[in-house]
Design a protein around this motif. Structure first.
Motif, PDB file in Angstrom:
ATOM      1  N   GLY A 101       0.804  -1.221   0.000  1.00 51.51           N
ATOM      2  CA  GLY A 101       0.000   0.000   0.000  1.00 51.51           C
ATOM      3  C   GLY A 101       0.826   1.254   0.000  1.00 51.51           C
ATOM      4  N   GLN A 102       2.066   1.142   0.489  1.00 50.61           N
ATOM      5  CA  GLN A 102       2.996   2.258   0.536  1.00 50.61           C
ATOM      6  C   GLN A 102       2.334   3.493   1.159  1.00 50.61           C
ATOM      7  OE1 GLN A 102       4.584   2.601  -3.431  1.00 50.61           O
ATOM      8  NE2 GLN A 102       5.496   0.564  -3.377  1.00 50.61           N
ATOM      9  N   GLY A 103       2.392   4.637   0.482  1.00 47.94           N
ATOM     10  CA  GLY A 103       1.970   5.891   1.094  1.00 47.94           C
ATOM     11  C   GLY A 103       0.510   5.933   1.466  1.00 47.94           C
ATOM     12  N   ARG A 104      -0.362   5.397   0.614  1.00 48.84           N
ATOM     13  CA  ARG A 104      -1.796   5.604   0.829  1.00 48.84           C
ATOM     14  C   ARG A 104      -2.268   4.959   2.130  1.00 48.84           C
ATOM     15  NH1 ARG A 104      -6.943   4.726  -3.054  1.00 48.84           N
ATOM     16  NH2 ARG A 104      -7.630   6.869  -3.023  1.00 48.84           N
ATOM     17  N   ILE A 105      -1.994   3.676   2.312  1.00 53.82           N
ATOM     18  CA  ILE A 105      -2.480   3.019   3.518  1.00 53.82           C
ATOM     19  C   ILE A 105      -1.674   3.467   4.735  1.00 53.82           C
ATOM     20  CG2 ILE A 105      -1.035   0.948   3.305  1.00 53.82           C
ATOM     21  CD1 ILE A 105      -3.518  -0.637   4.294  1.00 53.82           C
ATOM     22  N   ARG A 106      -0.421   3.815   4.523  1.00 52.94           N
ATOM     23  CA  ARG A 106       0.390   4.245   5.661  1.00 52.94           C
ATOM     24  C   ARG A 106       0.004   5.632   6.151  1.00 52.94           C
ATOM     25  NH1 ARG A 106       6.261   1.690   3.830  1.00 52.94           N
ATOM     26  NH2 ARG A 106       5.918  -0.323   4.834  1.00 52.94           N
ATOM     27  N   ASP A 107      -0.701   6.391   5.320  1.00 51.97           N
ATOM     28  CA  ASP A 107      -1.249   7.665   5.776  1.00 51.97           C
ATOM     29  C   ASP A 107      -2.486   7.469   6.650  1.00 51.97           C
ATOM     30  OD1 ASP A 107       0.691   9.101   4.457  1.00 51.97           O
ATOM     31  OD2 ASP A 107      -0.545   9.477   2.676  1.00 51.97           O
ATOM     32  N   LEU A 108      -3.056   6.264   6.614  1.00 54.26           N
ATOM     33  CA  LEU A 108      -4.292   5.980   7.341  1.00 54.26           C
ATOM     34  C   LEU A 108      -4.069   5.119   8.581  1.00 54.26           C
ATOM     35  CD1 LEU A 108      -6.653   5.140   4.318  1.00 54.26           C
ATOM     36  CD2 LEU A 108      -6.338   7.343   5.464  1.00 54.26           C
ATOM     37  N   VAL A 109      -3.038   4.296   8.568  1.00 50.40           N
ATOM     38  CA  VAL A 109      -2.859   3.290   9.614  1.00 50.40           C
ATOM     39  C   VAL A 109      -1.720   3.678  10.552  1.00 50.40           C
ATOM     40  CG1 VAL A 109      -2.153   0.902  10.038  1.00 50.40           C
ATOM     41  CG2 VAL A 109      -3.790   1.421   8.224  1.00 50.40           C
ATOM     42  N   ASP A 110      -1.945   3.459  11.839  1.00 48.27           N
ATOM     43  CA  ASP A 110      -0.909   3.674  12.845  1.00 48.27           C
ATOM     44  C   ASP A 110      -0.064   2.402  12.930  1.00 48.27           C
ATOM     45  OD1 ASP A 110       0.664   4.207  14.989  1.00 48.27           O
ATOM     46  OD2 ASP A 110      -0.958   4.481  16.434  1.00 48.27           O
ATOM     47  N   GLU A 111       1.090   2.418  12.255  1.00 46.93           N
ATOM     48  CA  GLU A 111       1.914   1.213  12.192  1.00 46.93           C
ATOM     49  C   GLU A 111       2.505   0.850  13.550  1.00 46.93           C
ATOM     50  OE1 GLU A 111       4.229   0.374   8.538  1.00 46.93           O
ATOM     51  OE2 GLU A 111       3.786   2.479   8.035  1.00 46.93           O
ATOM     52  N   THR A 112       2.667   1.834  14.424  1.00 43.85           N
ATOM     53  CA  THR A 112       3.188   1.505  15.757  1.00 43.85           C
ATOM     54  C   THR A 112       2.195   0.683  16.568  1.00 43.85           C
ATOM     55  OG1 THR A 112       2.358   3.581  16.710  1.00 43.85           O
ATOM     56  CG2 THR A 112       4.581   3.602  15.784  1.00 43.85           C
ATOM     57  N   ALA A 113       0.892   0.855  16.269  1.00 48.68           N
ATOM     58  CA  ALA A 113      -0.132   0.054  16.947  1.00 48.68           C
ATOM     59  C   ALA A 113      -0.281  -1.311  16.305  1.00 48.68           C
ATOM     60  CB  ALA A 113      -1.474   0.794  16.909  1.00 48.68           C
ATOM     61  N   VAL A 114       0.116  -1.430  15.046  1.00 45.57           N
ATOM     62  CA  VAL A 114      -0.020  -2.691  14.329  1.00 45.57           C
ATOM     63  C   VAL A 114       1.185  -3.596  14.567  1.00 45.57           C
ATOM     64  CG1 VAL A 114      -0.201  -3.741  12.031  1.00 45.57           C
ATOM     65  CG2 VAL A 114      -1.495  -1.658  12.567  1.00 45.57           C
ATOM     66  N   LYS A 115       2.377  -2.999  14.716  1.00 44.58           N
ATOM     67  CA  LYS A 115       3.607  -3.800  14.796  1.00 44.58           C
ATOM     68  C   LYS A 115       3.582  -4.850  15.901  1.00 44.58           C
ATOM     69  CE  LYS A 115       8.638  -3.420  14.615  1.00 44.58           C
ATOM     70  NZ  LYS A 115       8.851  -4.582  15.496  1.00 44.58           N
ATOM     71  N   PRO A 116       3.131  -4.549  17.126  1.00 42.92           N
ATOM     72  CA  PRO A 116       3.089  -5.602  18.150  1.00 42.92           C
ATOM     73  C   PRO A 116       2.203  -6.782  17.739  1.00 42.92           C
ATOM     74  CG  PRO A 116       2.830  -3.446  19.148  1.00 42.92           C
ATOM     75  CD  PRO A 116       2.737  -3.241  17.672  1.00 42.92           C
ATOM     76  N   CYS A 117       1.147  -6.503  16.975  1.00 40.33           N
ATOM     77  CA  CYS A 117       0.261  -7.571  16.521  1.00 40.33           C
ATOM     78  C   CYS A 117       0.957  -8.455  15.492  1.00 40.33           C
ATOM     79  CB  CYS A 117      -1.010  -6.989  15.909  1.00 40.33           C
ATOM     80  SG  CYS A 117      -1.845  -5.776  16.931  1.00 40.33           S
ATOM     81  N   LEU A 118       1.850  -7.852  14.717  1.00 40.69           N
ATOM     82  CA  LEU A 118       2.610  -8.606  13.721  1.00 40.69           C
ATOM     83  C   LEU A 118       3.711  -9.436  14.374  1.00 40.69           C
ATOM     84  CD1 LEU A 118       3.026  -5.826  10.992  1.00 40.69           C
ATOM     85  CD2 LEU A 118       1.432  -7.757  10.949  1.00 40.69           C
ATOM     86  N   ASP A 119       4.234  -8.963  15.504  1.00 39.23           N
ATOM     87  CA  ASP A 119       5.354  -9.629  16.155  1.00 39.23           C
ATOM     88  C   ASP A 119       4.926 -10.691  17.166  1.00 39.23           C
ATOM     89  OD1 ASP A 119       6.993  -7.981  14.693  1.00 39.23           O
ATOM     90  OD2 ASP A 119       7.275  -6.518  16.326  1.00 39.23           O
ATOM     91  N   THR A 120       3.657 -10.694  17.540  1.00 41.78           N
ATOM     92  CA  THR A 120       3.167 -11.669  18.525  1.00 41.78           C
ATOM     93  C   THR A 120       3.195 -13.076  17.933  1.00 41.78           C
ATOM     94  OG1 THR A 120       1.713 -10.029  19.534  1.00 41.78           O
ATOM     95  CG2 THR A 120       1.179 -12.338  19.930  1.00 41.78           C
ATOM     96  N   PRO A 121       3.654 -14.089  18.670  1.00 40.78           N
ATOM     97  CA  PRO A 121       3.559 -15.467  18.162  1.00 40.78           C
ATOM     98  C   PRO A 121       2.104 -15.788  17.801  1.00 40.78           C
ATOM     99  CG  PRO A 121       4.935 -15.385  20.123  1.00 40.78           C
ATOM    100  CD  PRO A 121       4.319 -14.020  19.983  1.00 40.78           C
ATOM    101  N   PRO A 122       1.864 -16.408  16.651  1.00 36.07           N
ATOM    102  CA  PRO A 122       0.484 -16.616  16.178  1.00 36.07           C
ATOM    103  C   PRO A 122      -0.420 -17.303  17.195  1.00 36.07           C
ATOM    104  CG  PRO A 122       2.058 -17.179  14.461  1.00 36.07           C
ATOM    105  CD  PRO A 122       2.866 -16.908  15.696  1.00 36.07           C
ATOM    106  N   GLU A 123       0.137 -18.242  17.952  1.00 40.83           N
ATOM    107  CA  GLU A 123      -0.706 -18.975  18.908  1.00 40.83           C
ATOM    108  C   GLU A 123      -1.114 -18.119  20.102  1.00 40.83           C
ATOM    109  OE1 GLU A 123       3.650 -20.086  19.661  1.00 40.83           O
ATOM    110  OE2 GLU A 123       2.303 -19.748  17.943  1.00 40.83           O
ATOM    111  N   HIS A 124      -0.500 -16.931  20.251  1.00 38.59           N
ATOM    112  CA  HIS A 124      -0.833 -16.055  21.379  1.00 38.59           C
ATOM    113  C   HIS A 124      -1.533 -14.770  20.938  1.00 38.59           C
ATOM    114  CE1 HIS A 124       1.370 -18.693  23.944  1.00 38.59           C
ATOM    115  NE2 HIS A 124       2.546 -18.428  23.388  1.00 38.59           N
TER     116      HIS A 124
END
Length: 621
Positions: A570-593
């Motif tokens: 998405g590059q610029g467009r979605i990154r202008d809308l989404v708070d990546e700092t709030a998303v990153k922990p969700c991406l780093d969490t082990p899937p089973e947790h």
């Protein structure tokens, strides 16, 4: 069930541009796989896509008629043109009344009944209709468009004013097929999308409105006028005692189920194993045996995930695994029961995800629960064209946790924002969040919503609050559930009927005192008592269980991958809308947790990316 659309213009002649209405109609092809039709006149073009359910050869649309029928009707071109989606459940009784008034019928369809009703009663026809419907009537003699939606808003209907006219359709995508109506989102639209207040009338699309549930919109050369022909009212409860109240509820349920069983095509029922769907399916199965004989068996369906037996995890909305209860209910009732089991690969399939977002016309969904419902409807549509669902019983009978949660009862906000934790699933960029100020929008909307709640003098505090929560649930929370069910079912060419939305039942329950609604100390006391002999004991006394979600780590892992890809692509467009700092922990969490709230956050990122790619809207904020 069908898709309707149209274009009214007092500046142009739509007959000179037939491709416009053809494109608008084609945009709704999945809502009506059986037939397509258009009509064009000097100031109007009307389109229709048909899913044939009643009078298969006779219900062709758009349907036309002179201004009056019967002897002395004026000759010449059609004066009234109808495009209609839905079912009029009392069409037999209306047909008899209209015949007694001199009207003649050429078909068995409820469409023709609706057309004759307009000829007889004009705009007053709304008071005679019982059903779920959205329809448009172009009165050529008066150069006037009438748009009407059913009382609870089961069937959708959108419109937008354009230079010199108006466009309308069952879904916004039909409006966007017109060259003067483009997908555009402004700050208010983003508030509507991410505020989760589920307004009626307003939409996330700039300039696009819904006809309100129980509403009428009239458009002519003087402009647009909107009004309500029905709304919830506060009235005294007239039955004395629990027994009489339960008897009335059972009679209203019986009537709704019988009325909605009619079809000229195969039908089925959604049977999750919960109280709502089991009671309804039992009533339908009994009525089917009365009509077709003791050997008749209603087909029923439930959905499950490949991991649920081993991995089911309870939460605030899910108290147990549905499948054993659904099987027991099907055996108890005597249905031909079918279980549709889905694996993570099917739920993560990019084509399925994209189809769901395209059907919704919205970036706000519930991920695997939407995809699974879409796939379930697809399987059901292989054998049936009509399904019946227990949707709305929780709103009608007070089944949600927030009707008893002390925090929700005391909170000065929409109760679902507390109970579902859904407010955490809005990963908006900080700059955008500062612009939207969603919290203030929610607070302002909540105060406005409470001002619309009717009350009786002398209500106790408990009754006063119950009425508020029930009104909010019926007029707002239910709105997004009905949209979800309509869009995902119609995207598979399946009509879903919702008997618990019968307006007489809704009115009665809304005006039943809280002491009677909760007479046994549990949720949905009245429904449990009314269905006492219709469900096995285990189902009858199950706690409320929400629509299931998968718990498979492979799904969580795949969702994390989809969200990473969305942010990267998405590059610029979605990154202008989404708070990546709030998303990153969700991406780093082990899937089973990965917890539900964080997983929903990822679902919203993926859906936002798909929505931006599909609609390519102008972002005006």
């Amino acid at each position: 069930m069908c898709g309707i659309t149209g274009w009214i213009s007092y500046r142009e002649d739509p007959r000179a541009q037939p491709s416009v209405i053809e494109r608008m109609t084609a945009a709704l092809a999945r809502r009506g796989p059986d037939a397509s039709g258009t009509w064009c006149g000097p100031h109007a073009a009307i389109g229709h896509r048909r899913l044939a359910v009643l009078d298969l050869p006779g219900g062709t649309q758009p349907m036309t008629a002179p201004a009056q029928s019967g002897p002395g009707a004026p000759p010449g071109p059609p004066a009234v043109v109808l495009s209609y989606s839905g079912e009029i459940y009392n069409h037999h009784a209306l047909r008899a009344r209209l015949r007694s008034r001199g009207h003649h019928f050429a078909t068995r369809s409820d469409t023709e009944v609706l057309l004759r009703a307009y000829q007889e009663w004009g705009d007053g026809l709304t008071g005679h209709l019982d059903g779920m419907y959205a329809f448009a009537i172009w009165d050529a003699h008066r150069e006037r468009l009438l748009l009407v939606r059913d009382r609870l808003g089961v069937k959708p209907l959108f419109f937008a004013e354009i230079p010199g006219g108006l466009v309308f359709g069952s879904e916004p995508k039909a409006l966007f097929a017109h060259p003067s109506c483009r997908p555009r989102i402004d700050a208010q639209g983003m508030r509507e999308a991410y505020g989760l207040v589920f307004s009626t009338g307003e939409t996330l699309w700039s300039g696009v409105r819904e006809v309100q549930p129980g509403g009428v919109a009239v458009f002519d050369r003087d402009g647009l006028a909107e009004r309500l022909y029905w709304r919830l009212e506060a009235r005294p409860h007239t039955d004395s005692g629990t027994t009489a109240t339960v008897d009335t509820v059972r009679a209203l349920l019986d009537r709704a189920a019988r009325a909605q069983l009619e079809a000229d095509v195969p039908l089925c029922a959604l049977l999750s194993g919960g109280l709502d769907s089991t009671v309804l399916t039992a009533l339908l199965a009994d009525e089917l045996r009365v009509r077709e004989g003791a050997a008749a068996r209603l087909r029923s369906y439930a959905v499950d995930y490949s991991d649920q037996v081993e991995r089911f995890t309870g939460d605030v909305l899910r108290t147990g695994h549905d499948t054993p209860y659904a099987a027991e209910a099907g055996a108890f009732i005597g249905t031909d029961h079918h279980l549709v089991v889905l694996d993570p690969q099917a739920l993560l399939d990019p084509a399925h995800r994209a189809a769901v977002v395209a059907a919704r016309d919205s970036p706000i969904g519930v991920g695997d629960m939407d995809t699974s419902l879409y796939l379930l409807f697809g399987e059901m549509a292989r054998h049936s064209a009509v399904a019946l669902s227990g949707e709305a019983a929780d709103e009608v009978f007070g089944g949600y946790p927030w009707f008893r949660s002390p925090a929700a009862l005391a909170a000065d906000t929409f109760p679902w924002l507390l109970v579902t934790s859904d407010e955490a699933a809005m990963p908006l960029h900080p700059a955008l969040a500062d612009t939207l100020r969603v919290g203030e929008f929610q607070a302002d909307t909540y105060r406005s919503a409470l001002a619309d709640v009717p009350h009786l003098d002398g209500e106790t505090p408990a009754q006063h609050r119950r009425r508020e929560l029930q009104h909010l649930s019926l007029t707002r929370w239910l709105r997004q559930l009905l949209h979800r069910k309509d869009r995902l079912s119609m995207a598979q060419g399946l009509e879903v009927r919702v008997p618990y939305c019968d307006h007489r039942l809704v009115e009665y329950a809304f005006n039943t005192p809280v002491a009677l609604q909760d007479f046994d100390g549990r949720e949905k006391s009245l429904l449990r008592a009314a269905g006492a002999r219709l469900a096995p004991h285990s189902v009858l006394h199950r706690p409320k269980n929400h629509y299931p979600a998968t718990h498979h780590p492979d799904y969580n892992r795949g969702l994390q991958d989809l969200a990473r890809d969305a942010l990267a692509a998405g590059q610029g467009r979605i990154r202008d809308l989404v708070d990546e700092t709030a998303v990153k922990p969700c991406l780093d969490t082990p899937p089973e947790h990965l917890q539900w709230g964080h997983r929903l956050r990822l679902e919203r990122v993926v859906d936002l990316s798909l929505w931006l790619d599909h609609h390519r809207p102008e972002l005006a904020f």
